[in-house]
Design a protein around this motif. Structure first.
Motif, PDB file in Angstrom:
ATOM      1  N   ASP A  22       5.607  -3.436   2.118  1.00  0.00           N
ATOM      2  CA  ASP A  22       4.671  -4.205   1.054  1.00  0.00           C
ATOM      3  C   ASP A  22       3.495  -3.425   0.706  1.00  0.00           C
ATOM      4  OD1 ASP A  22       2.768  -5.800  -0.294  1.00  0.00           O
ATOM      5  OD2 ASP A  22       3.560  -7.602   0.498  1.00  0.00           O
ATOM      6  N   ALA A  23       3.179  -2.879  -0.415  1.00  0.00           N
ATOM      7  CA  ALA A  23       2.093  -1.794  -0.824  1.00  0.00           C
ATOM      8  C   ALA A  23       0.882  -2.764  -0.617  1.00  0.00           C
ATOM      9  CB  ALA A  23       2.282  -1.318  -2.226  1.00  0.00           C
ATOM     10  N   LEU A  24       0.608  -3.799  -0.917  1.00  0.00           N
ATOM     11  CA  LEU A  24      -0.698  -4.540  -0.565  1.00  0.00           C
ATOM     12  C   LEU A  24      -1.001  -4.494   0.927  1.00  0.00           C
ATOM     13  CD1 LEU A  24      -0.546  -7.260  -3.348  1.00  0.00           C
ATOM     14  CD2 LEU A  24      -1.866  -5.117  -3.290  1.00  0.00           C
ATOM     15  N   VAL A  25      -0.134  -4.881   1.516  1.00  0.00           N
ATOM     16  CA  VAL A  25      -0.208  -5.059   3.004  1.00  0.00           C
ATOM     17  C   VAL A  25      -0.625  -4.079   3.851  1.00  0.00           C
ATOM     18  CG1 VAL A  25       0.949  -5.811   5.079  1.00  0.00           C
ATOM     19  CG2 VAL A  25       1.238  -7.267   2.998  1.00  0.00           C
ATOM     20  N   VAL A  26       0.177  -2.845   3.381  1.00  0.00           N
ATOM     21  CA  VAL A  26       0.185  -1.491   4.090  1.00  0.00           C
ATOM     22  C   VAL A  26      -1.175  -0.777   3.652  1.00  0.00           C
ATOM     23  CG1 VAL A  26       1.204   0.655   4.464  1.00  0.00           C
ATOM     24  CG2 VAL A  26       2.606  -1.190   4.590  1.00  0.00           C
ATOM     25  N   GLY A  27      -1.432  -1.140   2.338  1.00  0.00           N
ATOM     26  CA  GLY A  27      -2.688  -0.370   1.925  1.00  0.00           C
ATOM     27  C   GLY A  27      -3.838  -0.868   2.547  1.00  0.00           C
ATOM     28  N   ALA A  28      -3.919  -2.219   2.647  1.00  0.00           N
ATOM     29  CA  ALA A  28      -5.081  -2.989   3.085  1.00  0.00           C
ATOM     30  C   ALA A  28      -5.104  -2.363   4.660  1.00  0.00           C
ATOM     31  CB  ALA A  28      -4.994  -4.425   3.083  1.00  0.00           C
ATOM     32  N   TYR A  29      -3.925  -2.259   5.159  1.00  0.00           N
ATOM     33  CA  TYR A  29      -4.245  -1.949   6.837  1.00  0.00           C
ATOM     34  C   TYR A  29      -4.737  -0.351   7.065  1.00  0.00           C
ATOM     35  CZ  TYR A  29      -2.298  -0.851  11.371  1.00  0.00           C
ATOM     36  OH  TYR A  29      -2.357  -0.351  12.694  1.00  0.00           O
ATOM     37  N   CYS A  30      -4.340   0.459   5.838  1.00  0.00           N
ATOM     38  CA  CYS A  30      -4.641   1.928   5.822  1.00  0.00           C
ATOM     39  C   CYS A  30      -6.074   1.991   5.400  1.00  0.00           C
ATOM     40  CB  CYS A  30      -3.749   2.614   4.782  1.00  0.00           C
ATOM     41  SG  CYS A  30      -2.108   2.838   5.180  1.00  0.00           S
ATOM     42  N   MET A  39      -4.712   4.786  -0.764  1.00  0.00           N
ATOM     43  CA  MET A  39      -4.375   5.213  -2.039  1.00  0.00           C
ATOM     44  C   MET A  39      -2.689   5.538  -2.251  1.00  0.00           C
ATOM     45  SD  MET A  39      -6.042   6.546  -4.691  1.00  0.00           S
ATOM     46  CE  MET A  39      -5.616   7.276  -6.207  1.00  0.00           C
ATOM     47  N   LEU A  40      -2.439   6.124  -1.498  1.00  0.00           N
ATOM     48  CA  LEU A  40      -1.023   6.443  -1.408  1.00  0.00           C
ATOM     49  C   LEU A  40       0.013   5.252  -1.455  1.00  0.00           C
ATOM     50  CD1 LEU A  40      -0.472   9.711   0.819  1.00  0.00           C
ATOM     51  CD2 LEU A  40      -0.290   9.459  -1.740  1.00  0.00           C
ATOM     52  N   ALA A  41      -0.139   4.380  -0.669  1.00  0.00           N
ATOM     53  CA  ALA A  41       0.464   3.024  -0.600  1.00  0.00           C
ATOM     54  C   ALA A  41       0.238   2.275  -1.762  1.00  0.00           C
ATOM     55  CB  ALA A  41      -0.022   2.334   0.623  1.00  0.00           C
ATOM     56  N   TYR A  42      -1.016   2.462  -2.287  1.00  0.00           N
ATOM     57  CA  TYR A  42      -1.109   1.338  -3.338  1.00  0.00           C
ATOM     58  C   TYR A  42      -0.504   2.050  -4.544  1.00  0.00           C
ATOM     59  CZ  TYR A  42      -4.660  -1.389  -0.898  1.00  0.00           C
ATOM     60  OH  TYR A  42      -5.366  -2.191   0.091  1.00  0.00           O
ATOM     61  N   GLN A  43      -0.586   3.474  -4.628  1.00  0.00           N
ATOM     62  CA  GLN A  43      -0.055   4.122  -5.806  1.00  0.00           C
ATOM     63  C   GLN A  43       1.639   3.962  -5.776  1.00  0.00           C
ATOM     64  OE1 GLN A  43      -1.195   8.089  -5.321  1.00  0.00           O
ATOM     65  NE2 GLN A  43      -2.289   7.995  -7.209  1.00  0.00           N
ATOM     66  N   ARG A  44       2.353   3.929  -4.999  1.00  0.00           N
ATOM     67  CA  ARG A  44       3.456   3.555  -4.643  1.00  0.00           C
ATOM     68  C   ARG A  44       3.976   2.178  -5.288  1.00  0.00           C
ATOM     69  NH1 ARG A  44       7.050   0.445  -3.309  1.00  0.00           N
ATOM     70  NH2 ARG A  44       6.381  -0.051  -1.282  1.00  0.00           N
ATOM     71  N   ASN A  46       2.043   0.530  -7.279  1.00  0.00           N
ATOM     72  CA  ASN A  46       1.236   0.263  -8.655  1.00  0.00           C
ATOM     73  C   ASN A  46       0.199  -0.806  -8.723  1.00  0.00           C
ATOM     74  OD1 ASN A  46       2.736   2.005 -10.397  1.00  0.00           O
ATOM     75  ND2 ASN A  46       4.510   0.910 -10.422  1.00  0.00           N
ATOM     76  N   CYS A  47      -0.262  -0.936  -7.625  1.00  0.00           N
ATOM     77  CA  CYS A  47      -1.507  -1.498  -7.243  1.00  0.00           C
ATOM     78  C   CYS A  47      -3.003  -1.022  -7.838  1.00  0.00           C
ATOM     79  CB  CYS A  47      -1.525  -2.060  -5.733  1.00  0.00           C
ATOM     80  SG  CYS A  47      -0.207  -2.568  -5.165  1.00  0.00           S
ATOM     81  N   HIS A  48      -2.941  -1.018  -9.103  1.00  0.00           N
ATOM     82  CA  HIS A  48      -4.189  -0.462  -9.845  1.00  0.00           C
ATOM     83  C   HIS A  48      -5.288  -0.867  -9.544  1.00  0.00           C
ATOM     84  CE1 HIS A  48      -1.225   1.824 -11.982  1.00  0.00           C
ATOM     85  NE2 HIS A  48      -0.472   0.947 -12.582  1.00  0.00           N
ATOM     86  N   GLU A  49      -5.451  -2.267  -9.292  1.00  0.00           N
ATOM     87  CA  GLU A  49      -6.803  -2.630  -8.929  1.00  0.00           C
ATOM     88  C   GLU A  49      -7.389  -2.288  -7.648  1.00  0.00           C
ATOM     89  OE1 GLU A  49      -6.922  -7.031  -9.412  1.00  0.00           O
ATOM     90  OE2 GLU A  49      -6.044  -7.045 -11.401  1.00  0.00           O
ATOM     91  N   HIS A  67      -5.824   9.675 -11.392  1.00  0.00           N
ATOM     92  CA  HIS A  67      -5.103   8.304 -11.622  1.00  0.00           C
ATOM     93  C   HIS A  67      -5.384   7.850 -13.020  1.00  0.00           C
ATOM     94  CE1 HIS A  67      -2.734   4.625 -10.714  1.00  0.00           C
ATOM     95  NE2 HIS A  67      -3.856   4.160 -11.214  1.00  0.00           N
ATOM     96  N   LEU A  68      -6.440   7.714 -13.305  1.00  0.00           N
ATOM     97  CA  LEU A  68      -7.110   7.036 -14.594  1.00  0.00           C
ATOM     98  C   LEU A  68      -6.629   7.979 -15.732  1.00  0.00           C
ATOM     99  CD1 LEU A  68     -10.871   5.984 -13.865  1.00  0.00           C
ATOM    100  CD2 LEU A  68      -8.970   4.491 -14.292  1.00  0.00           C
ATOM    101  N   VAL A  69      -6.739   9.257 -15.617  1.00  0.00           N
ATOM    102  CA  VAL A  69      -6.191  10.136 -16.681  1.00  0.00           C
ATOM    103  C   VAL A  69      -4.688  10.118 -17.130  1.00  0.00           C
ATOM    104  CG1 VAL A  69      -5.926  12.696 -17.233  1.00  0.00           C
ATOM    105  CG2 VAL A  69      -8.052  11.649 -16.549  1.00  0.00           C
ATOM    106  N   ALA A  70      -3.947  10.155 -15.580  1.00  0.00           N
ATOM    107  CA  ALA A  70      -2.368  10.017 -15.614  1.00  0.00           C
ATOM    108  C   ALA A  70      -2.026   8.621 -16.262  1.00  0.00           C
ATOM    109  CB  ALA A  70      -1.867  10.245 -14.491  1.00  0.00           C
ATOM    110  N   GLU A  71      -2.694   7.491 -15.900  1.00  0.00           N
ATOM    111  CA  GLU A  71      -2.473   6.245 -16.467  1.00  0.00           C
ATOM    112  C   GLU A  71      -2.484   6.100 -17.992  1.00  0.00           C
ATOM    113  OE1 GLU A  71      -0.505   3.713 -14.879  1.00  0.00           O
ATOM    114  OE2 GLU A  71      -0.210   5.170 -13.391  1.00  0.00           O
ATOM    115  N   LYS A  72      -3.527   6.500 -18.512  1.00  0.00           N
ATOM    116  CA  LYS A  72      -3.866   6.427 -19.843  1.00  0.00           C
ATOM    117  C   LYS A  72      -3.939   5.008 -20.337  1.00  0.00           C
ATOM    118  CE  LYS A  72      -0.214   8.677 -21.012  1.00  0.00           C
ATOM    119  NZ  LYS A  72       0.602   9.384 -20.278  1.00  0.00           N
TER     120      LYS A  72
END
Length: 180
Positions: A22-30, A39-44, A46-49, A67-72
């Motif tokens: 779960d990208a949200l759980v692991v990202g928060a842990y990181c 950042m890597l976990a959230y990118q995987r 797609n947790c943009h906020e 990230h912002l440039v790539a997402e457009k």
């Protein structure tokens, strides 16, 4: 995932390639251990906020700019550019020096420029366009050259003559009408 992160072995590869966390759980842990892992976990995931929040909180301007440039995404750009919790100069510099300097996609440049126009950041937009059009990979692009001269008329009149003399592909009829 948390044990793997704490072991600190090939964490980048694990976070980028493993689909079973779960990208949200692991990202928060990181976030408390290493924000770049978050950042890597959230990118995987797609947790943009969360990407925006962790980058702003930790001053990670280069990854945020890329990230912002790539997402457009205009809404994502608006959220960040209207955020008053940080000095936008850091992000502008990262966009100019890193994200757009490495970009090969015209749509990324156009989306970025539109975001700065929408945020009424004409001076910053002119600086970015100067980098990309005058010495970057988007030389001789009529649309971007026109934007550069138009934004210079509004934000940096001292540079207009330099641009008019050096650029070749802008539309002189449109520019002349705007300049008058």
């Amino acid at each position: 995932a948390k044990i793997y992160i704490d072991s600190n072995e090939n964490v980048d590869k694990f976070l980028a390639e493993n689909e079973h966390y779960d990208a949200l759980v692991v990202g928060a842990y990181c976030e408390t251990r290493d924000p770049s892992f978050a950042m890597l976990a959230y990118q995987r995931g797609n947790c943009h906020e969360q990407i925006i929040a962790v980058c702003i909180k930790n001053g990670m301007w280069k990854p945020l700019a890329k990230h912002l440039v790539a997402e457009k995404d205009a809404e994502m750009w608006a959220t960040v550019l209207n955020d008053k919790s940080f000095d936008p100069r850091y992000l502008v510099e990262a966009v100019r020096r890193d994200a757009l300097a490495e970009s090969k996609v015209q749509e990324e440049v156009v989306a970025t420029v539109r975001a700065f126009m929408a945020a009424d950041m004409t001076h910053e937009m002119t600086t970015i366009l100067d980098q990309v059009v005058m010495s970057g990979q988007f030389q001789k692009n009529k649309y971007l050259e026109n934007l550069l001269v138009f934004s210079a008329i509004k934000a940096r009149p001292d540079k207009v003559m330099e641009y008019v003399n050096r650029l070749e592909c802008y539309d002189p009829v449109e520019i002349g009408a705007a300049a008058v």
